[in-house]
Enzyme design. Structure first.
Site, PDB file in Angstrom:
ATOM      1  N   GLY A 176       0.902  -1.314  -0.104  1.00 46.73           N
ATOM      2  CA  GLY A 176       0.011   0.051  -0.012  1.00 46.73           C
ATOM      3  C   GLY A 176       1.091   0.934   0.028  1.00 46.73           C
ATOM      4  O   GLY A 176       0.414   2.308   0.136  1.00 46.73           O
ATOM      5  N   SER A 210       2.406  -3.424  -3.639  1.00 48.59           N
ATOM      6  CA  SER A 210       2.135  -2.346  -4.767  1.00 48.59           C
ATOM      7  C   SER A 210       2.129  -2.900  -5.904  1.00 48.59           C
ATOM      8  O   SER A 210       2.945  -2.302  -6.930  1.00 48.59           O
ATOM      9  CB  SER A 210       3.209  -1.302  -4.319  1.00 48.59           C
TER      10      SER A 210
HETATM   11  P1  PGA Z   1      -1.188  -3.545  -1.942  1.00 44.87           P
HETATM   12  O1  PGA Z   1      -1.583  -4.448  -1.080  1.00 44.87           O
HETATM   13  O2  PGA Z   1      -1.082  -4.175  -3.471  1.00 44.87           O
HETATM   14  O3  PGA Z   1      -2.227  -2.495  -2.121  1.00 44.87           O
HETATM   15  O4  PGA Z   1       0.255  -3.050  -1.804  1.00 44.87           O
HETATM   16  C1  PGA Z   1      -1.287  -6.113  -1.222  1.00 44.87           C
HETATM   17  C2  PGA Z   1      -1.768  -6.858   0.026  1.00 44.87           C
HETATM   18  O5  PGA Z   1      -1.839  -6.289   1.071  1.00 44.87           O
HETATM   19  O6  PGA Z   1      -2.066  -7.987  -0.187  1.00 44.87           O
END
Ligand code: PGA
Length: 255
Positions: A176, A210
């Site tokens: 994230g 991400s």
């Molecule tokens: P993100 O989350 O792709 O938003 O970084 C990945 C996850 O927590 O599984």
């Protein structure tokens, strides 16, 4: 190297049941443009599982996953969800040991292990998440940390049980944040995970943190990376469909 890709969308604490159904209604018509040899899993919040399951009936290409569960089959555990409650809805996968569960809800390696065993006992495919924090990485402990989490989560499982497990390497600092782990670096850690125990040679390992349509081809091009666990980029139907297509680039045609 596995022939199939697996991409799971982890919606976390987003979408009401209505919003989840609206996603499915917009997403299903996009399936024909996604190559066949990618397995697609949607992991809505518990409250949307039933509505999404009903909407997915007759669409076998998309499997349903949960984001957590308890290890007991029933009991006095207020606020918890038992494995048979998930299988009853047609859930086939369950994410276990996500770093947000470990970080904010005190989930321990021991709990992740109990949940993994329970998932397998109930015929659910566990997607067991491991990953180091930034402090652990900066201290040079990334490999050690993920290997120890993997061994702890899978402790006591026989090789034939391990064959039904999916692992996800998600560096905590990359979730994230828009700050993703270099693909070669992720692959090296995943190689360490793969060789950390007997029986993991052919286990699918997903990268998470991400992941976007732009970077997913770099990850799945690595020998130890079999797919992705996607948070933010799985919330929009067109965006997720683009990511799934990108996850097949240069790979699916070759198998
Ligand atoms: P993100 O989350 O792709 O938003 O970084 C990945 C996850 O927590 O599984």
């Amino acid at each position: 190297m596995a022939a199939r890709r697996l991409v799971a969308g982890n919606w976390k604490m987003f979408k009401t049941a209505d919003a989840a159904v609206a996603f499915v209604d917009a997403f299903l018509p996009l399936l024909p443009m996604i190559p066949e040899n990618i397995d697609i899993v949607l992991c809505p919040p518990f409250t949307a599982l039933d509505a999404v399951a009903r909407r997915l009936r007759g669409h076998d290409r998309v499997a349903l996953g949960a984001q957590n569960m308890h290890w007991e089959s029933s009991g006095a555990f207020t606020g918890e969800i038992a494995p048979p409650m998930l299988t009853d809805l047609g859930v086939r996968y369950v994410i276990l040991g996500h770093s947000e569960r470990r970080q904010y809800f005190g989930e321990t390696d021991e709990a992740v292990c109990k949940k993994t065993i329970a998932a397998l006992t109930h015929g659910l495919t566990p997607i067991v998440a491991v990953g180091e924090t930034l402090a652990e990485r900066d201290a040079g402990l990334a490999h050690e940390r993920v290997v120890s989490q993997t061994r702890a989560a899978l402790h006591g499982l026989a090789p034939d049980a391990l064959a039904h497990v999916v692992l996800a390497y998600e560096p905590v600092w990359a979730i994230g944040t828009g700050r993703n782990c270099e693909a070669l670096d992720a692959d090296a850690i995943m190689q360490a995970i793969r060789t950390s125990m007997h029986g993991l040679t052919n286990v699918p390992i997903l990268y998470g943190g991400s992941v976007k349509p732009e970077n997913v081809p770099l990850y799945v091009a690595q020998p130890n990376i079999d797919g992705a666990l996607v948070g933010g980029a799985s919330l929009d139907p067109e965006g997720f469909a683009n990511l799934l297509r990108a996850a097949c680039e240069g790979r699916c045609d070759a198998v």
